[in-house]
Design a protein around this motif. Structure first.
Motif, short mmCIF file in Angstrom:
data_model
loop_
_atom_site.label_atom_id
_atom_site.label_comp_id
_atom_site.label_asym_id
_atom_site.label_seq_id
_atom_site.Cartn_x
_atom_site.Cartn_y
_atom_site.Cartn_z
N SER A 45 69.46 -23.87 13.53
CA SER A 45 69.55 -24.85 12.45
C SER A 45 68.27 -24.95 11.64
N ARG A 46 68.38 -25.60 10.51
CA ARG A 46 67.21 -26.08 9.76
C ARG A 46 66.86 -27.41 10.40
N ASN A 47 65.61 -27.60 10.76
CA ASN A 47 65.21 -28.79 11.50
C ASN A 47 64.24 -29.64 10.70
N TYR A 48 64.36 -30.94 10.89
CA TYR A 48 63.56 -31.89 10.15
C TYR A 48 63.06 -32.97 11.09
N SER A 49 61.89 -33.49 10.78
CA SER A 49 61.34 -34.56 11.59
C SER A 49 60.47 -35.47 10.74
N VAL A 50 60.26 -36.67 11.25
CA VAL A 50 59.34 -37.62 10.64
C VAL A 50 58.36 -38.03 11.73
N HIS A 51 57.09 -38.10 11.35
CA HIS A 51 56.02 -38.39 12.30
C HIS A 51 55.16 -39.53 11.78
#
Length: 137
Positions: A45-51
């Motif tokens: 998948s294309r992966n996304y995150s917020v930090h």
């Protein structure tokens, strides 16, 4: 933005152990998902995150399955319980929509039981003809 959050579209920024815990233990849609299955999903998948900018701690995650040309499925959207209400979900969905926009996709789909208002802010709406859609279980 000055909200103290950092959006990422880099798979290497994902804390796989943490994401597996969130998805397999805290989600309503994938309780019990194995770590092997979660890692395979991340890898495909294309992966996304917020930090958190100050600490670097991961606060949210989502992934998109796409052919990169016509269609995408947004899934596994989750925010750490302690980070809810900080705008993490908004930063995540805004970043994803912006990241996918250059692809010119005809359609991005998702399923949600409880966040319709969030997604509507970014252009998602109920299916116009849901009777055309089917699922194989």
């Amino acid at each position: 933005m000055t909200d103290g959050l950092r959006f990422s579209n880099r798979t290497e920024d994902i804390d796989r152990t943490l994401v597996h815990y969130w998805i397999s233990e805290l989600s309503y849609w994938a309780q019990g998902r194995t770590r092997e299955t979660q890692d395979t999903a991340i890898d495909g998948s294309r992966n996304y995150s917020v930090h958190d900018q100050a600490t670097g701690a991961q606060l949210g995650y989502a992934r998109v399955i796409t052919d990169g040309a016509t269609f995408a499925w947004l899934c596994d959207v989750i925010v750490a319980p302690h980070a809810r209400g900080r705008g993490v979900g908004k930063r995540l969905i805004s970043g994803i929509v912006d990241d996918l926009e250059p692809l010119g996709l005809r359609r991005i789909l998702l399923a949600t039981a409880d966040a319709h208002g969030l997604y509507a802010q970014y252009g998602f709406e109920p299916l116009a003809q849901p009777e055309r859609w089917m699922v194989h279980l």
